[in-house]
Design a protein around this motif. Structure first.
Motif, short mmCIF file in Angstrom:
data_model
loop_
_atom_site.label_atom_id
_atom_site.label_comp_id
_atom_site.label_asym_id
_atom_site.label_seq_id
_atom_site.Cartn_x
_atom_site.Cartn_y
_atom_site.Cartn_z
N UNK A 1 -9.89 -3.10 -3.14
CA UNK A 1 -10.31 -1.73 -2.82
C UNK A 1 -9.35 -1.08 -1.82
N UNK A 2 -8.95 -1.84 -0.81
CA UNK A 2 -7.99 -1.31 0.16
C UNK A 2 -6.69 -0.94 -0.56
N UNK A 3 -6.25 -1.79 -1.46
CA UNK A 3 -5.03 -1.53 -2.21
C UNK A 3 -5.17 -0.28 -3.08
N UNK A 4 -6.31 -0.11 -3.73
CA UNK A 4 -6.50 1.06 -4.58
C UNK A 4 -6.50 2.35 -3.76
N UNK A 5 -7.11 2.32 -2.60
CA UNK A 5 -7.14 3.51 -1.74
C UNK A 5 -5.71 3.94 -1.37
N UNK A 6 -4.91 3.00 -0.89
CA UNK A 6 -3.55 3.36 -0.48
C UNK A 6 -2.67 3.68 -1.68
N UNK A 7 -2.96 3.08 -2.81
CA UNK A 7 -2.20 3.40 -4.02
C UNK A 7 -2.41 4.86 -4.40
N UNK A 8 -3.65 5.31 -4.40
CA UNK A 8 -3.95 6.71 -4.73
C UNK A 8 -3.36 7.65 -3.68
N UNK A 9 -3.50 7.27 -2.42
CA UNK A 9 -3.06 8.11 -1.31
C UNK A 9 -1.56 8.41 -1.35
N UNK A 10 -0.81 7.50 -1.95
CA UNK A 10 0.65 7.65 -1.96
C UNK A 10 1.20 8.14 -3.30
N UNK A 11 0.32 8.60 -4.18
CA UNK A 11 0.77 9.08 -5.48
C UNK A 11 0.15 10.43 -5.80
N UNK A 12 0.84 11.51 -5.46
CA UNK A 12 0.32 12.86 -5.69
C UNK A 12 -0.01 13.16 -7.15
N UNK A 13 0.60 12.40 -8.08
CA UNK A 13 0.32 12.63 -9.50
C UNK A 13 -0.98 11.97 -9.96
N UNK A 14 -1.56 11.11 -9.12
CA UNK A 14 -2.81 10.41 -9.50
C UNK A 14 -3.94 11.43 -9.61
N UNK A 15 -4.79 11.26 -10.63
CA UNK A 15 -5.84 12.25 -10.86
C UNK A 15 -6.84 12.34 -9.71
N UNK A 16 -6.98 11.27 -8.93
CA UNK A 16 -7.91 11.29 -7.79
C UNK A 16 -7.26 11.76 -6.50
N UNK A 17 -5.96 11.96 -6.52
CA UNK A 17 -5.24 12.31 -5.29
C UNK A 17 -5.76 13.57 -4.60
N UNK A 18 -6.03 14.66 -5.33
CA UNK A 18 -6.52 15.87 -4.65
C UNK A 18 -7.77 15.63 -3.82
#
Length: 242
Positions: free
Chosen positions: A87-104
């Motif tokens: 879960x920690x990895x997924x959070x930081x993964x999204x946080x560092x990828x502006x193209x991710x659909x959950x990023x906004x």
């Protein structure tokens, strides 16, 4: 069940080494024999683009039950990960990828806010997927599915051992790899504030138990390897360390 007729279903749980594993899988089959977009809403597109009877392996961020869309014998396989670390990895993964659909949504959230706002991502997601019960995860059913319908259930923390078992079980060839899609420069779980760890542990009691259960199943499979295979595994692991 013959190797030619069975359909392998790879359940890709996010942030468990799935991109690396998919690259390994691609080396084993012709491009027409593999499909990696197996969320349920992709089934119609699959039928449009591919001849289903040619497929040997499908995979994606799917849930248990995908086999019901295919009239063929099937075998699931997957890789799990320590749920807190995942879960920690997924959070930081999204946080560092502006193209991710959950990023906004995630870009201005703290980890604790992420945990509260995304319960499907942060609460027993592995149990949800493996039991096939999205909103009410069923630990007993997940364990039963792992025992009866997953030919190999590996662990990210034992990735080499896991893919070696897949090689032996599915008669794969080259399983050499380089790690892909890794979330670098993120805090380790040991550095997490106690309140966050406590919240994650509370929300993932089933996943933590399922992780331990999977580790036990994996240990049994590894111990059952013949002496030549055990030696081959040690050579493979040693080669990755060079």
């Amino acid at each position: 069940m013959t190797a030619e007729k069975r359909l392998l279903i790879y359940m890709h749980i996010p942030k468990t080494g799935g991109t690396t594993l998919k690259n390994i899988i691609k080396k084993q089959y012709h491009s027409k024999e593999v499909w990696f977009h197996m969320e349920k809403d992709m089934i119609p597109k699959l039928k449009e683009k591919r001849k289903i009877d040619q497929l040997k392996c499908v995979g994606g961020h799917c849930w248990y039950g995908l086999h019901e869309y295919f009239k063929r014998p099937y075998q699931y396989f997957t890789i799990l990960r320590n749920p807190i670390d995942r879960i920690v990895s997924e959070y930081y993964y999204i946080l560092r990828r502006p193209h991710h659909k959950a990023y906004p949504q995630v870009q201005n959230m703290s980890l604790m806010e992420f945990i509260h706002h995304f319960p499907l991502k942060s609460s027993n997601q592995q149990t949800r997927r493996i039991s096939g019960c999205i909103h009410e995860p069923d630990l007993d059913l997940a364990k039963k599915n792992l025992q009866n319908n997953f030919t190999v259930a590996g662990l990210s923390e034992m990735f080499d051992e896991s893919i070696f078992l897949m090689k032996k079980t599915f008669n794969w060839g080259d399983i050499s790899y380089s790690k892909e899609n890794v979330t670098n420069n993120r805090p380790s779980v040991t550095d997490m504030p106690k309140d966050i760890l406590s919240e994650l542990e509370k929300r993932n009691e089933m996943d933590l138990e399922l992780y331990t259960f999977t580790k036990e199943l994996l240990a049994v499979k590894l111990e059952s390897l013949d002496s030549d295979s055990k030696q081959e595994l040690e050579m493979f692991k040693a080669g990755k360390q060079d």
